[in-house]
Scaffold this motif. Sequence first.
Motif, PDB file in Angstrom:
ATOM      1  N   ASP A  36       0.834  -1.208   0.000  1.00  0.00           N
ATOM      2  CA  ASP A  36       0.000   0.000   0.000  1.00  0.00           C
ATOM      3  C   ASP A  36       0.867   1.256   0.000  1.00  0.00           C
ATOM      4  N   LEU A  37       1.955   1.214   0.765  1.00  0.00           N
ATOM      5  CA  LEU A  37       2.841   2.373   0.833  1.00  0.00           C
ATOM      6  C   LEU A  37       3.558   2.594  -0.491  1.00  0.00           C
ATOM      7  N   ALA A  38       3.911   1.507  -1.174  1.00  0.00           N
ATOM      8  CA  ALA A  38       4.522   1.633  -2.494  1.00  0.00           C
ATOM      9  C   ALA A  38       3.561   2.317  -3.459  1.00  0.00           C
ATOM     10  N   ARG A  39       2.283   1.914  -3.415  1.00  0.00           N
ATOM     11  CA  ARG A  39       1.292   2.519  -4.302  1.00  0.00           C
ATOM     12  C   ARG A  39       1.071   3.992  -3.965  1.00  0.00           C
ATOM     13  N   SER A  40       1.077   4.332  -2.687  1.00  0.00           N
ATOM     14  CA  SER A  40       0.870   5.732  -2.302  1.00  0.00           C
ATOM     15  C   SER A  40       1.996   6.622  -2.809  1.00  0.00           C
ATOM     16  N   ALA A  41       3.197   6.046  -2.915  1.00  0.00           N
ATOM     17  CA  ALA A  41       4.344   6.811  -3.411  1.00  0.00           C
ATOM     18  C   ALA A  41       4.565   6.639  -4.904  1.00  0.00           C
ATOM     19  N   ARG A  42       3.759   5.757  -5.529  1.00  0.00           N
ATOM     20  CA  ARG A  42       3.848   5.494  -6.962  1.00  0.00           C
ATOM     21  C   ARG A  42       5.242   5.003  -7.356  1.00  0.00           C
ATOM     22  N   ILE A  43       5.734   4.031  -6.587  1.00  0.00           N
ATOM     23  CA  ILE A  43       7.028   3.426  -6.873  1.00  0.00           C
ATOM     24  C   ILE A  43       6.877   1.909  -6.814  1.00  0.00           C
ATOM     25  N   SER A  44       7.878   1.201  -7.275  1.00  0.00           N
ATOM     26  CA  SER A  44       7.825  -0.256  -7.278  1.00  0.00           C
ATOM     27  C   SER A  44       7.984  -0.806  -5.863  1.00  0.00           C
ATOM     28  N   PRO A  45       7.471  -1.998  -5.592  1.00  0.00           N
ATOM     29  CA  PRO A  45       7.644  -2.613  -4.270  1.00  0.00           C
ATOM     30  C   PRO A  45       9.114  -2.741  -3.873  1.00  0.00           C
ATOM     31  N   GLN A  46       9.982  -3.042  -4.832  1.00  0.00           N
ATOM     32  CA  GLN A  46      11.400  -3.199  -4.528  1.00  0.00           C
ATOM     33  C   GLN A  46      12.011  -1.875  -4.065  1.00  0.00           C
ATOM     34  N   THR A  47      11.663  -0.788  -4.769  1.00  0.00           N
ATOM     35  CA  THR A  47      12.171   0.532  -4.376  1.00  0.00           C
ATOM     36  C   THR A  47      11.604   0.949  -3.025  1.00  0.00           C
ATOM     37  N   ALA A  48      10.322   0.672  -2.820  1.00  0.00           N
ATOM     38  CA  ALA A  48       9.689   1.007  -1.539  1.00  0.00           C
ATOM     39  C   ALA A  48      10.366   0.272  -0.394  1.00  0.00           C
ATOM     40  N   SER A  49      10.708  -0.994  -0.606  1.00  0.00           N
ATOM     41  CA  SER A  49      11.355  -1.784   0.431  1.00  0.00           C
ATOM     42  C   SER A  49      12.666  -1.150   0.885  1.00  0.00           C
TER      43      SER A  49
END
Length: 231
Positions: free
Chosen positions: A36-49
């Motif tokens: 959900d946080l990745a989507r809120s920032a409009r970035i990939s799950p890997q980058t969000a991690s």
Amino acid sequence: MNSNPNLAEVAALIGDPSRAAMLISLLGGKTLPAGDLARSARISPQTASTHLAKMVKGGLLMQESFGRHKYFRLASSEVGHALEALQIISPPKPVRSLRESTQLHALQFARTCYDHLAGKIGVALTDRLLELNLIEKSGSEFILSAEGKTRLHNFGVAVEKSPKSRRCFARQCLDWSERRYHLAGSLGASLTKRLFELKWIENFPDGRAVRVTDAGIKGLFDEFGLIINAD
């Protein structure tokens, strides 16, 4: 001996646009999954991690794992207070769609600031508590009057500070949208929790905006004399 706070390190963590977007998503006190946080920032799950790991290490976030899924929340009320304060000095972002305009209006009307009520309704309720002499200003904090302690206790609010808590009991929190103070600290959190329990306020499905229900409009008037005009 304690060293001076490393402001530059924290500022660098918050200053990245993707990390800032994820922090703001958590400002309502929710615990959200990494996806959900990745989507809120409009970035990939890997980058969000990668971003999330840095914020956990930097003390801004707490991580909880349930099976293969990771959930994140703000590390403390102090982090929430700092983010709210930064929004006060931040220039406004341009509104580019009707959806963004609707979301902004809802946030400005009523929202949770970490775990206490903010926005137009949060400030108006704080003003009523002051007008009724249930609380009063004392430096950068609020204090409960004897009548306030009785009234709020009878309303179902915790009016005694926990001896084990290092958290401020009743802080004056400057509201970024109203530019005036709302009630924060453990007293503000307990009052907001009670409003949720009574179903006088409820969360919107997405984000941290809250809605005052019909029961809440009546209840807040009956209990505190607060008049709410539907926007």
